[in-house]
Design a protein around this motif. Structure first.
Motif, PDB file in Angstrom:
ATOM      1  N   HIS A 149      16.995  59.116  17.951  1.00  0.00           N
ATOM      2  CA  HIS A 149      16.224  57.991  18.501  1.00  0.00           C
ATOM      3  C   HIS A 149      17.142  56.845  18.895  1.00  0.00           C
ATOM      4  O   HIS A 149      18.011  56.446  18.119  1.00  0.00           O
ATOM      5  N   VAL A 150      16.940  56.318  20.093  1.00  0.00           N
ATOM      6  CA  VAL A 150      17.543  55.065  20.535  1.00  0.00           C
ATOM      7  C   VAL A 150      16.411  54.245  21.138  1.00  0.00           C
ATOM      8  O   VAL A 150      15.930  54.544  22.234  1.00  0.00           O
ATOM      9  N   GLY A 151      15.946  53.245  20.411  1.00  0.00           N
ATOM     10  CA  GLY A 151      14.840  52.421  20.880  1.00  0.00           C
ATOM     11  C   GLY A 151      15.191  50.953  20.816  1.00  0.00           C
ATOM     12  O   GLY A 151      15.919  50.518  19.919  1.00  0.00           O
ATOM     13  N   VAL A 152      14.687  50.177  21.766  1.00  0.00           N
ATOM     14  CA  VAL A 152      14.963  48.744  21.812  1.00  0.00           C
ATOM     15  C   VAL A 152      13.672  47.984  22.047  1.00  0.00           C
ATOM     16  O   VAL A 152      12.744  48.482  22.685  1.00  0.00           O
ATOM     17  N   ARG A 153      13.654  46.763  21.560  1.00  0.00           N
ATOM     18  CA  ARG A 153      12.561  45.849  21.876  1.00  0.00           C
ATOM     19  C   ARG A 153      13.003  45.067  23.108  1.00  0.00           C
ATOM     20  O   ARG A 153      13.832  44.170  23.016  1.00  0.00           O
ATOM     21  N   GLY A 154      12.475  45.429  24.240  1.00  0.00           N
ATOM     22  CA  GLY A 154      12.908  44.832  25.493  1.00  0.00           C
ATOM     23  C   GLY A 154      12.934  45.889  26.569  1.00  0.00           C
ATOM     24  O   GLY A 154      12.007  46.683  26.689  1.00  0.00           O
ATOM     25  N   SER A 155      14.008  45.930  27.311  1.00  0.00           N
ATOM     26  CA  SER A 155      14.073  46.806  28.476  1.00  0.00           C
ATOM     27  C   SER A 155      14.399  48.239  28.098  1.00  0.00           C
ATOM     28  O   SER A 155      15.508  48.550  27.677  1.00  0.00           O
ATOM     29  N   GLY A 156      13.428  49.117  28.269  1.00  0.00           N
ATOM     30  CA  GLY A 156      13.689  50.538  28.085  1.00  0.00           C
ATOM     31  C   GLY A 156      14.438  51.124  29.255  1.00  0.00           C
ATOM     32  O   GLY A 156      14.943  52.238  29.184  1.00  0.00           O
ATOM     33  N   LEU A 157      14.515  50.371  30.349  1.00  0.00           N
ATOM     34  CA  LEU A 157      15.200  50.844  31.541  1.00  0.00           C
ATOM     35  C   LEU A 157      16.699  50.560  31.485  1.00  0.00           C
ATOM     36  O   LEU A 157      17.502  51.399  31.866  1.00  0.00           O
ATOM     37  N   MET A 158      17.079  49.381  30.986  1.00  0.00           N
ATOM     38  CA  MET A 158      18.484  48.974  31.012  1.00  0.00           C
ATOM     39  C   MET A 158      19.104  48.951  29.614  1.00  0.00           C
ATOM     40  O   MET A 158      20.061  49.662  29.340  1.00  0.00           O
ATOM     41  N   GLN A 159      18.565  48.106  28.717  1.00  0.00           N
ATOM     42  CA  GLN A 159      19.213  47.932  27.426  1.00  0.00           C
ATOM     43  C   GLN A 159      19.194  49.213  26.613  1.00  0.00           C
ATOM     44  O   GLN A 159      20.153  49.506  25.888  1.00  0.00           O
ATOM     45  N   ALA A 160      18.147  49.991  26.720  1.00  0.00           N
ATOM     46  CA  ALA A 160      18.098  51.263  25.987  1.00  0.00           C
ATOM     47  C   ALA A 160      19.225  52.183  26.437  1.00  0.00           C
ATOM     48  O   ALA A 160      19.851  52.867  25.620  1.00  0.00           O
TER      49      ALA A 160
END
Length: 204
Positions: A149-160
């Motif tokens: 899993h690699v998940g972020v609160r924010g941009s799933g398009l860029m920061q992820a």
């Protein structure tokens, strides 16, 4: 979308999206996990993957104050939203508490994306309401394989993707173990994002 619209028409009592939160409901997550399982179940690499024994609880009530209420004039003034949730983890079936699963860096499956991969999985302390009932959890239960899993609160398009590059770069042979990437992000990335789209490699 057509699948969700049909399900809502056939099951008018089920809540597929939260009323106070900008995420899908625990029930919608279970539906999506089952759809993913149908896509994967016939793959040879899945048949050969190491399985784990996971348990799913009976339905329980979860009350949340969603991100559309927190910090707004309605915070603390409206009742919390009630959701039905089933938790996944290791431990006894029945009424006992389950230990939530942890992502497996060696898994053949990678789940990457925005907060839709974190909600009901990352925990109440981070604003994601609970642990053990997110997409990673329900998908792991259906397949009996725990994803990475690699998940972020924010941009799933860029920061992820940035975070994924950093993770892969720090784990030699990372991609050799992967057979499937599931990339989850909100459609608003196409209509409301101010991120500059750049090319990000998957490895150095």
């Amino acid at each position: 979308e057509p699948i969700m619209l049909k399900h809502r028409a056939d099951n008018p009592g089920e809540k597929l999206w939260c009323e106070q939160d900008a995420h899908y409901s625990p029930r919608a997550i279970e539906i999506i996990a089952e759809l993913l399982k149908q896509e994967i179940a016939g793959k040879d690499w899945y048949a050969a993957a190491e399985k784990v024994e996971l348990t799913r609880s009976e339905p329980k009530e979860l009350k949340i104050e969603g991100d559309q209420i927190v910090g707004s004039p309605w915070a603390g003034k409206v009742p919390k939203e009630a959701l039905t949730v089933r938790y996944v983890g290791t431990g006894p079936a029945g009424g006992g508490a389950l230990d939530p699963v942890e992502p497996d860096v060696n898994s053949p499956i990678l789940l990457v994306g925005d907060s839709h991969t974190l909600v009901f999985q990352e925990g109440a302390s981070s604003g994601m309401h609970c642990q053990g009932a997110g997409l990673l959890d329900q998908f792991a239960f259906d397949l009996q394989v725990i994803p990475d899993h690699v998940g972020v609160r924010g941009s799933g398009l860029m920061q992820a993707r940035r975070n994924l590059f950093q993770k892969a770069a720090s784990n030699p042979g990372y991609w050799d173990k992967k057979k499937l990437v599931i990339w989850v992000f909100s459609v608003r990335e196409f209509t409301q994002s101010f991120d500059r789209i750049i090319s990000i490699p998957i490895e150095r």
